[in-house]
Scaffold this active site. Structure first.
Site, short mmCIF file in Angstrom:
data_model
loop_
_atom_site.label_atom_id
_atom_site.label_comp_id
_atom_site.label_asym_id
_atom_site.label_seq_id
_atom_site.Cartn_x
_atom_site.Cartn_y
_atom_site.Cartn_z
N ASP A 1 0.81 -1.24 0.00
CA ASP A 1 0.00 0.00 0.00
C ASP A 1 0.83 1.28 0.00
OD1 ASP A 1 -0.87 -0.84 3.42
OD2 ASP A 1 0.86 0.30 2.70
N HIS B 1 6.92 -7.41 -0.99
CA HIS B 1 5.87 -7.97 -1.85
C HIS B 1 5.42 -6.99 -2.94
CE1 HIS B 1 4.87 -11.01 1.58
NE2 HIS B 1 6.01 -11.25 0.98
C1 BV8 Z 1 7.96 -17.83 -2.62
C2 BV8 Z 1 1.31 -9.35 -2.48
C3 BV8 Z 1 9.66 -19.08 -3.74
C4 BV8 Z 1 0.15 -9.62 -3.37
C5 BV8 Z 1 1.58 -11.28 -0.99
C6 BV8 Z 1 7.39 -22.06 3.66
C7 BV8 Z 1 6.40 -22.60 4.40
C8 BV8 Z 1 5.06 -22.58 3.90
C9 BV8 Z 1 4.74 -22.00 2.67
C10 BV8 Z 1 5.74 -21.44 1.95
C11 BV8 Z 1 7.06 -21.50 2.43
N1 BV8 Z 1 7.81 -20.87 1.51
C12 BV8 Z 1 7.03 -20.46 0.46
C13 BV8 Z 1 5.77 -20.80 0.72
C14 BV8 Z 1 4.64 -20.52 -0.14
C15 BV8 Z 1 4.04 -19.13 0.09
C16 BV8 Z 1 3.47 -18.99 1.48
O1 BV8 Z 1 4.10 -18.47 2.39
N2 BV8 Z 1 2.21 -19.44 1.61
C17 BV8 Z 1 1.48 -19.29 2.90
C18 BV8 Z 1 0.06 -18.83 2.60
C19 BV8 Z 1 1.48 -20.59 3.65
N3 BV8 Z 1 5.03 -18.07 -0.15
C20 BV8 Z 1 5.17 -17.63 -1.43
O2 BV8 Z 1 4.55 -18.07 -2.38
C21 BV8 Z 1 6.19 -16.53 -1.64
N4 BV8 Z 1 7.05 -16.84 -2.74
O3 BV8 Z 1 8.08 -18.50 -1.61
O4 BV8 Z 1 8.72 -18.00 -3.76
C22 BV8 Z 1 8.90 -20.21 -4.25
C23 BV8 Z 1 8.56 -20.15 -5.58
C24 BV8 Z 1 7.91 -21.26 -6.10
C25 BV8 Z 1 7.49 -22.35 -5.25
C26 BV8 Z 1 7.82 -22.32 -3.90
C27 BV8 Z 1 8.53 -21.24 -3.39
C28 BV8 Z 1 5.49 -15.20 -2.03
C29 BV8 Z 1 4.67 -14.70 -0.89
C30 BV8 Z 1 4.13 -13.29 -1.22
C31 BV8 Z 1 2.73 -13.34 -1.78
N5 BV8 Z 1 2.21 -11.97 -1.93
N6 BV8 Z 1 1.13 -10.01 -1.18
C32 BV8 Z 1 -1.11 -8.91 -2.93
O5 BV8 Z 1 -1.05 -8.18 -1.93
O6 BV8 Z 1 -2.10 -9.07 -3.65
S1 BV8 Z 1 1.37 -12.03 0.56
C33 BV8 Z 1 0.15 -11.08 1.36
O7 BV8 Z 1 -0.42 -11.96 2.30
C34 BV8 Z 1 0.65 -9.92 2.15
O8 BV8 Z 1 1.69 -9.22 1.51
C35 BV8 Z 1 1.11 -10.60 3.43
O9 BV8 Z 1 2.40 -11.11 3.28
C36 BV8 Z 1 0.17 -11.76 3.55
C37 BV8 Z 1 -0.91 -11.43 4.52
O10 BV8 Z 1 -0.36 -11.63 5.78
P1 BV8 Z 1 -0.42 -10.43 6.86
O11 BV8 Z 1 0.16 -9.21 6.26
O12 BV8 Z 1 0.13 -10.97 8.08
O13 BV8 Z 1 -1.98 -10.13 6.99
P2 BV8 Z 1 -3.12 -11.04 7.61
O14 BV8 Z 1 -4.39 -10.49 7.09
O15 BV8 Z 1 -2.81 -12.49 7.43
O16 BV8 Z 1 -3.03 -10.75 9.17
C38 BV8 Z 1 -3.23 -9.44 9.64
C39 BV8 Z 1 -2.73 -9.47 11.07
O17 BV8 Z 1 -2.85 -8.14 11.60
C40 BV8 Z 1 -3.54 -10.39 11.98
O18 BV8 Z 1 -2.65 -11.14 12.78
C41 BV8 Z 1 -4.39 -9.42 12.83
O19 BV8 Z 1 -4.62 -9.92 14.11
C42 BV8 Z 1 -3.46 -8.22 12.87
N7 BV8 Z 1 -4.13 -6.92 13.09
C43 BV8 Z 1 -5.35 -6.54 12.69
N8 BV8 Z 1 -5.57 -5.22 13.05
C44 BV8 Z 1 -4.43 -4.80 13.67
C45 BV8 Z 1 -3.49 -5.87 13.68
N9 BV8 Z 1 -2.25 -5.76 14.22
C46 BV8 Z 1 -1.93 -4.56 14.77
N10 BV8 Z 1 -2.77 -3.47 14.77
C47 BV8 Z 1 -4.01 -3.57 14.24
N11 BV8 Z 1 -4.82 -2.50 14.25
#
Ligand code: BV8
Length: 242
Positions: A107, A122
């Protein structure tokens, strides 16, 4: 969340030479940006972000996915950095070189708050790039409007300049973030569920202390020395004030 915990973290911040701030969608929640956990709205209600934020989804339904990004873009462009973003930028101005911002957010709110050297792992939703390797015809002049825009000559599509699931992160930013984390005294993990890798792995790369700031439990609480169950806009100004 005890006052004693907040006081302890303030001391760690004061004494730390090198701090890494790792942020996620929760950092922007109080600016009005829905998190990935928040229910999707509109046409995309029944889709998980992980399903839409992929190359396959874009190739299968380019208009549907493009419009999802277009809607998010408008939402992100019309909100303002919150007190959390501003406290981080102000700390960096007062203490140059002591705090590195590493964000999963696309953002641009850290940058708009004035933070320097933000490592946006990202990508940036406000920018586009070519879906396929550009040919000689894939020039700015040749971009034909549409959902998504495309090359008028070869049909190559424009796509948002974000990192999709299954795609590699920008190598330079990732290496810099890993170096900052492994050389840090303190990692502040703010507003992330800690489930997406390799970003979440940075919190496990430090030999220093780890502090989680989040109103909910996260997948990184196990590596935290302290978990502060609160919001980023409420807590960061207190933790980063001198
Ligand atoms: C890759 C851009 C190499 C796009 C995004 C190891 C283990 C398991 C899986 C994997 C691993 N390694 C790789 C993987 C696969 C995958 C992955 O991690 N999958 C997950 C779902 C299990 N990773 C990838 O694919 C990455 N690439 O590894 O490449 C590779 C290549 C080929 C094959 C294998 C490996 C790429 C990852 C990036 C993807 N792009 N965003 C878009 O935005 O459209 S990720 C996107 O989702 C965000 O950028 C962010 O990273 C994620 C969301 O997570 P959060 O930001 O934490 O948000 P979320 O909503 O989940 O949580 C919000 C939190 O805030 C909550 O905890 C809530 O309680 C809290 N909150 C709420 N309000 C507040 C607050 N906190 C404080 N104050 C508040 N007011």
């Amino acid at each position: 969340m005890g006052e004693r915990d907040v006081a302890a973290v303030k001391t760690w911040v004061r004494d730390a030479r090198r701090i890494v701030l790792l942020t996620g969608a929760g950092m922007s929640a109080e600016s009005g940006v829905p998190t990935f956990r928040d229910a999707q709205s509109g046409l995309w209600t029944n889709f998980r972000p992980e399903e839409l934020a992929t190359e396959d989804a874009f190739r299968a339904r380019p208009r549907f996915v493009w419009d999802w990004y277009a809607a998010r873009r408008v939402g992100m462009a019309t909100v303002q950095p919150n007190a959390g973003h501003r406290a981080v930028a102000a700390f960096q101005q007062r203490h140059p070189g002591r705090l590195t911002v590493v964000t999963q957010n696309v953002d641009g709110l850290h940058q708009r708050a004035g933070s320097a050297g933000v490592l946006a792992l990202h990508g940036n939703i406000a920018e586009d790039k070519w879906l396929d390797r550009p040919r000689a015809c894939c020039t700015a002049e040749n971009v034909q409007d549409g959902h998504p825009p495309r090359c008028a000559a070869c049909g190559n599509l424009r796509r948002p300049a974000v990192v999709w699931f299954g795609e590699l992160l920008p190598a330079a930013a990732l290496v810099e973030a890993e170096e900052a984390a492994s050389g840090s005294d303190l990692v502040l993990v703010v507003g992330t569920s800690g489930r997406v890798y390799p970003a979440a792995g940075l919190a496990r790369a430090t030999r220093g202390r780890v502090v989680v700031v989040n109103p909910e439990p996260t997948a990184l609480d196990d590596v935290a020395d302290v978990v502060l169950a609160g919001t980023s806009a409420m807590l960061l100004p207190r933790l980063l004030e001198d």
